[in-house]
Design a protein around this motif. Structure first.
Motif, PDB file in Angstrom:
ATOM      1  N   TRP A  78       0.540  -1.375  -0.156  1.00  0.00           N
ATOM      2  CA  TRP A  78       0.363   0.393   0.158  1.00  0.00           C
ATOM      3  C   TRP A  78       0.624   1.493  -0.094  1.00  0.00           C
ATOM      4  O   TRP A  78       0.694   2.397  -1.137  1.00  0.00           O
ATOM      5  N   ASP A  87       2.324   1.722  -3.148  1.00  0.00           N
ATOM      6  CA  ASP A  87       1.062   2.120  -4.346  1.00  0.00           C
ATOM      7  C   ASP A  87       1.074   3.523  -4.201  1.00  0.00           C
ATOM      8  O   ASP A  87       1.155   4.149  -5.234  1.00  0.00           O
ATOM      9  N   VAL A  97       5.310   5.941  -7.196  1.00  0.00           N
ATOM     10  CA  VAL A  97       5.059   5.613  -8.539  1.00  0.00           C
ATOM     11  C   VAL A  97       4.941   5.552  -9.338  1.00  0.00           C
ATOM     12  O   VAL A  97       5.459   4.389  -9.818  1.00  0.00           O
TER      13      VAL A  97
END
Lengths: 275, 361
Positions: free
Chosen positions: B239, B242, B246
């Motif tokens: 998480w 992400d 990026v």
């Protein structure tokens, strides 16, 4: 990460770098001296804690009929423990609020309904004892924990007339995770009470028809040891059991109401739903 | 006096050992590895600002076992020796440009950050910067509601440091939630630490992540709880990446406690990362292991690992991996872990064709 954040960090870096050489792109192989400390920013997700957490259970219970009684009742009992926002809690006959929560200390206010002694008791040794009504007690609590070791204290004062005394209960224990679904918690505790409290539950007023006057002294009146077990049945279901032995001490031990049984037992076994 | 002399002799010996260890690998030790050509080191440069060319970047991950006293005592000489090795390597010009430390719990461990010449230091969250999310584990709930400490008590901080020769332009961390730990590990505020580093020669910052995941048997908790906690930490890292990493090339290092294959498999399936050791040991790769580095100790028989993820703009390959810091000081190992150092070659891709601009040596 936003531009403002970048700017702030660069400003922070610049501030700390005052007086230092201009930051070179090439590495200075002989560099010495204090480095620039960078502060990181916490990043968090949208995850929220549930406001309401608790457990509802039902099971069979054995307990003394009153404080110091040698006779025990066997009945169906609910086990209700609810916490709201990790602050307000209801725990069977207790209700309270956590006022301070620190790394090693949680403390707050608490109230409980303390069971009395009914006059319809049939046991010989207390058949003529005076009735003691249920009592609302207000108090404070404090608890500390060191990993799986915990220690708690609750102090209560009677406010509804049955007694004006004070009592203090201290207990400590340790959590054993024997496997991923079985927990064992042994604990020991001791209870203290004031003269007034002792007189209400263990004393006999002068001029009593059946008993000689008895005036117990305040101090430690009971020690107890408890073993509780929890078996996880499913994600939200537990099988729960506990056994507790307590022994009266000193003035309580010598009370005419306690002569039949100076050691008492409590036990509970039931199913609990966690939410 | 004798002690100083002894240290000097040790320092000289260590320097020789480090230099020897960074030399060519002996043939036959690592049969699957393609040996580098002698000119490899001259073909790339250390990072510089002189435009798009392949750069070499050394990243060391090292769990220094800086446990607080009295669990481990008399640690300062060990920290001093670790710092001395890094200083000597800096003087020799082959220091790791980026160092990821774990278990730097003891305040004395900061001497490694402050006396080794690194220009930028990022320290992970302390014990007070804990996450206040997650429910207390059922097994840790006491019989009294008010005694269930929803936020597990943190006795130490995260123990994480990132030291960098290059500017750290942004930094973020995520302390694991209270239900993302198991057993004794819950006593430290384990976390994920991100440093966005401006490496000369790269047009985009490089993301460096350091973390220390829940241990296994030493956590002293039921294995199911420990595995679940480890998986939650893995999910959190996924998480975290992400959300924050990026478009940047990323290097992820630390003590991931992934020696158990079940943990490693979950980690790999959850995170789109390349294992630096697997990359290095791929047949045909121009990558070598250190002289005394055993293949299994960089692949799967280790909790210390490094991973990377390249981007459309840059490709990354591992060119050298070494387990180092293996010496002893007065008979004591410097740590119960070895250093895990990877040299990465970061290369800009041709934006038109997607091919590399550089020619492999």
């Amino acid at each position: 990460m936003g531009c403002a954040l970048t700017r702030n960090i660069l400003l922070f870096v610049s501030f700390l770098s005052v007086g230092a050489p201009v930051l070179a792109q090439e590495v200075d192989m002989t560099r010495s001296g204090q480095p620039v400390y960078i502060e990181s920013v916490p990043v968090d997700d949208e995850r929220r804690r549930d406001n309401w957490v608790g457990q509802l259970g039902v099971g069979m219970n054995i307990s003394p009929e009153f404080l110091g009684s040698g006779a025990h009742e066997f009945n169906l009992r609910t086990d209700v423990r609810i916490t709201y926002k990790d602050t307000f809690f209801l725990e069977n006959n207790k209700i309270g609020a956590v006022l301070t929560s620190r790394r090693f200390l949680r403390a707050g206010v608490i109230a409980r309904l303390h069971g009395g002694r009914r006059d319809d008791l049939i046991h010989d040794n207390v058949a003529d004892a005076d009735d003691v009504g249920d009592t609302v007690e207000l108090g404070v609590f404090a608890g500390t924990s060191l990993y799986k070791l915990f220690l708690s204290a609750e102090a209560y004062w009677g406010v509804s007339g049955a007694h004006d005394g004070m009592s203090l209960e201290i207990e400590g224990g340790y959590l054993f995770e024997l496997n991923s679904s079985f927990k064992l918690v042994p604990l020991i505790g001791i209870s203290f009470a004031s003269d007034d409290y002792m007189q209400t539950y263990f004393g006999v007023a002068s001029g009593h028809d059946s008993y000689a006057a008895y005036k117990p002294k305040g101090g430690a009146y009971e020690m107890h040891a408890e073993l509780s077990l929890e078996q996880r049945l499913a994600k939200n279901w537990l099988l729960k059991g506990s056994v507790r032995f307590s022994k009266l001490k000193d003035s309580a031990f010598d009370s005419p109401f306690a002569r039949e049984s100076r050691a008492q037992a409590r036990a509970f076994a039931g199913v609990v739903w966690l939410f | 006096m004798h002690r100083r002399l002894f240290r000097t002799v040790l320092s000289a010996g260590s320097l020789l050992a480090v230099l020897a260890a960074s030399g060519a690998a002996r043939a036959g030790d690592i049969p699957d590895v393609v040996r580098p050509q002698a000119s490899e080191a001259q073909d790339e440069t250390r990072p510089s600002a002189q435009g798009a060319k392949a750069i070499l970047l050394n990243v060391l991950s090292y769990n220094i076992q800086g446990l607080p006293s009295p669990i481990k005592s008399n640690k300062t000489p060990l920290f001093e020796r670790i710092a001395q090795i890094l200083r000597e390597r800096r003087e020799a010009g082959n220091q790791p440009a980026i160092v990821l430390l774990q278990e730097a719990f003891d305040s004395e461990a900061s001497l490694i950050a402050e006396t080794t010449g690194y220009g930028y230091v990022l320290k992970g969250p302390g014990r007070k910067a804990r996450s206040e999310k997650g429910q207390v584990h059922w097994a840790l709930q006491t019989r009294k509601n008010y005694m269930s400490f929803k936020d597990p008590q943190k006795f130490t901080g995260s123990g994480l440091y990132i030291l960098s020769d290059y500017p750290i332009v942004e930094a973020q961390h995520k302390a694991f939630d209270s239900d993302m730990c198991a057993g004794i590990d819950c006593l430290s505020n384990k976390a994920i630490l991100l440093a966005r580093v401006e490496v000369p020669g790269l047009n985009t910052p490089l993301d460096i992540i350091n973390s220390h995941f829940n241990s296994r048997s030493s956590a002293k908790a039921p294995s199911k709880h420990v595995l679940r906690a480890h998986q939650k930490q893995t999910d959190t890292l996924a998480w975290f990446m992400d959300k924050l990493c990026v478009n940047a090339p990323v290097i992820v290092g630390g003590d991931f406690n992934t020696k158990q294959s079940e943990r490693y498999q979950y980690f790999r399936s959850a995170l789109p990362l390349v294992d630096a050791a697997e990359d290095c040991l791929t047949p045909g790769r121009s990558c070598r292991l250190g002289a005394e580095t055993v293949r299994e100790t960089v692949l799967y028989n280790t909790n210390d690992k490094q991973f990377f993820r390249d981007t459309a703009g840059y490709s990354i390959v591992a060119t050298h991996i070494e387990r180092n810091f293996s010496e002893k000081l007065d008979g004591r190992p410097l740590s119960d872990h070895l250093g895990y150092e990877v040299t990465y070659k970061i290369m800009p891709r041709d934006s038109q064709t997607g091919t590399q601009q550089w020619a492999a040596p």
